[in-house]
Enzyme design. Structure first.
Site, mmCIF file in Angstrom:
data_model
loop_
_atom_site.group_PDB
_atom_site.id
_atom_site.type_symbol
_atom_site.label_atom_id
_atom_site.label_comp_id
_atom_site.label_asym_id
_atom_site.label_seq_id
_atom_site.Cartn_x
_atom_site.Cartn_y
_atom_site.Cartn_z
ATOM 1 N N TYR A 316 0.898 -1.177 -0.311
ATOM 2 C CA TYR A 316 0.103 0.156 0.001
ATOM 3 C C TYR A 316 0.880 1.253 0.031
ATOM 4 C CZ TYR A 316 -3.506 -3.371 1.621
ATOM 5 O OH TYR A 316 -4.418 -4.534 1.389
ATOM 6 N N CYS A 412 -6.262 2.805 10.354
ATOM 7 C CA CYS A 412 -7.196 4.068 10.272
ATOM 8 C C CYS A 412 -8.639 3.874 10.867
ATOM 9 C CB CYS A 412 -7.015 5.064 9.120
ATOM 10 S SG CYS A 412 -7.578 4.092 7.519
#
Length: 455
Positions: A316, A412
């Site tokens: 990512y 997150c």
């Protein structure tokens, strides 16, 4: 049919006992939870029941009978009504405690791993004016172009000029741009019948460089006075180095479309993070809170305890912010990302910083990693910083097959993090402590970072 303890439109006095994970007050009537916006624990409130479900209901606060010691005055109630800053009525110290409790809660309930230590949330000295990016809808109200934000759970625009959590220079720029669009008689988008022209103003501003990018999101490609408008914007706002048009013809709540063109200047801006320079294009992922992203990444590197001989994989990888920030501490960085433009940006950013020990490729980690393994690439550390939906189980299994010494996981979303930790545990990778970091003050969002290794 069982009798509910409350009825719709009933008014009653309740005591708020908790905050939900979205920051709503929770009161209970005979163990039946009622969620109330803008209510805080320890408050006695008068509430009207607006919705009754089988397991819980919703109430609207009519008045506060007894205030919470943690309540603070909010300069603009619209920040709560629109969900821009839904925790701004809660003192900042308590916001940080709430975020720590969130993480503890999901570890206990979802992951069933209450033994993991959750550290105190790392906060900001100035927890406002931090966002380096804004995406603001524009609509016509009473014949005038207005910018603001939607009232929660609705499509009604609430006009707002000061967004409190955004860089004040961005707030000021939105007003200037709106006035120029009004002068040029640009038609605002109408959501109901998918008509009109201008949908959103998107602005990014480099935290260190102050370079500004303006993206005008339009419904159609043909922009009658596009170049002239762009010139007028740049004359008024000299920080603007890039003005883009993004075309989104679809009736959707996705903000940007696929097609874009430069109206004036460049198609990117630059910013600095942890001493490195990054090129950011209109759709790049770049943390919206630069100073606090630096704190988060420093913490991640500290947990990784990197050595000069380490090979690191940055899954990512986005535009390369994590991998390039640590490249000079290790032997080699390999990054992967599914978005082609981000990979091009990452390669560009490596060149920009004279980094020659970082390689970036496009592809899904599940496909790329086995190929790397065949080529004999053996990582000591794998960094993962996935979007809100967390990691795919197949990714975790593939990554664990590479047998790194440790994973550094930045999350997150505590709920998907807790789910992922269970899958890591099945692969014999565990963490004993989690560090929450507040990247989104005044909201319920919380980032966490942890190190996982084999017991």
């Amino acid at each position: 049919m069982e009798e509910m303890p409350v009825k719709k439109n009933q008014e009653l006095e309740v005591t708020v006992v908790d905050l939900s994970h979205l920051g709503m007050g929770v009161a209970k009537v005979d163990a039946y939870p009622i969620f109330v916006e803008n209510a805080l624990p320890q408050e006695k409130i008068l509430v009207r029941i607006v919705k009754v479900g089988k397991k819980f209901g919703f109430g609207k606060m009519l008045s506060i009978i007894q205030k919470s010691p943690y309540r603070q005055e909010v300069e603009n109630e619209d920040l709560l009504r629109t969900g821009i800053a839904p925790l701004s009525h809660l003192k900042y110290e308590q916001q940080l405690a709430f975020k720590q409790a969130q993480v503890k809660n999901v570890l206990k309930k979802t992951a069933r791993m209450p033994e993991i230590q959750v550290e105190k949330t790392i906060g900001m000295r100035q927890p406002f004016g931090y966002r380096n990016k804004a995406q603001i809808p524009i609509r016509k109200i009473d014949g005038i172009l207005q910018t603001g934000f939607y009232r929660k759970n609705s499509h009604e625009l609430v006009p707002i000029d000061h967004f409190f959590i955004q860089d004040p220079a961005i707030d000021a720029a939105i007003i200037v741009i709106r006035e120029i669009l009004q002068q040029f008689e640009v038609k605002a988008y109408n959501e109901k019948n998918n008509s009109g022209f201008l949908r959103h103003i998107v602005i990014r501003r480099g935290y260190q460089t102050h370079e500004m990018m303006v993206v005008l999101v339009t419904r159609k490609e043909h922009f009658v006075q596009g170049e002239k408008i762009a010139q007028a914007i740049q004359e008024k706002l000299p920080e603007v180095v890039s003005i883009m048009q993004n075309v989104n013809p679809k009736q959707t709540n996705v903000i940007m479309g696929t097609q874009e063109k430069v109206l004036l200047g460049r198609n990117d801006i630059y910013d600095r993070l942890l001493g490195k320079t990054f090129r950011i294009s209109a759709k790049s992922f770049y943390q919206v809170n630069t100073p606090q992203a630096e704190v988060l990444y420093q913490k991640a590197f500290e947990l990784a305890d990197l050595k000069k001989s380490d090979v690191v994989i940055d899954a990512y990888s986005g535009i390369g912010t994590i991998g390039l920030s640590l490249a000079n501490q290790v032997k080699h960085v390999y990054g992967m990302e599914t978005i082609t433009q981000a990979v091009i940006d990452a390669q560009e950013n490596a060149k920009l910083n004279n980094i020659d020990n970082a390689d970036y490729v496009t592809g899904k980690a599940e496909d790329v990693m086995p190929k790397w393994q065949k080529e004999g690439i053996q990582p000591e550390v794998i960094f993962v910083d996935p979007p809100r939906k967390g990691l795919d189980q197949s990714f975790i299994e593939t990554a664990c097959q590479m047998k790194p010494e440790k994973f550094i996981y930045i999350s997150c979303n505590p709920a998907t993090m807790a789910r992922d930790l269970k899958v890591f545990a099945e692969q014999e990778y565990f963490t004993d402590s989690i560090q929450p970091v507040d990247l989104f003050p005044q909201t319920h969002h919380v980032e966490t970072v942890m190190m996982l290794k084999q017991k």
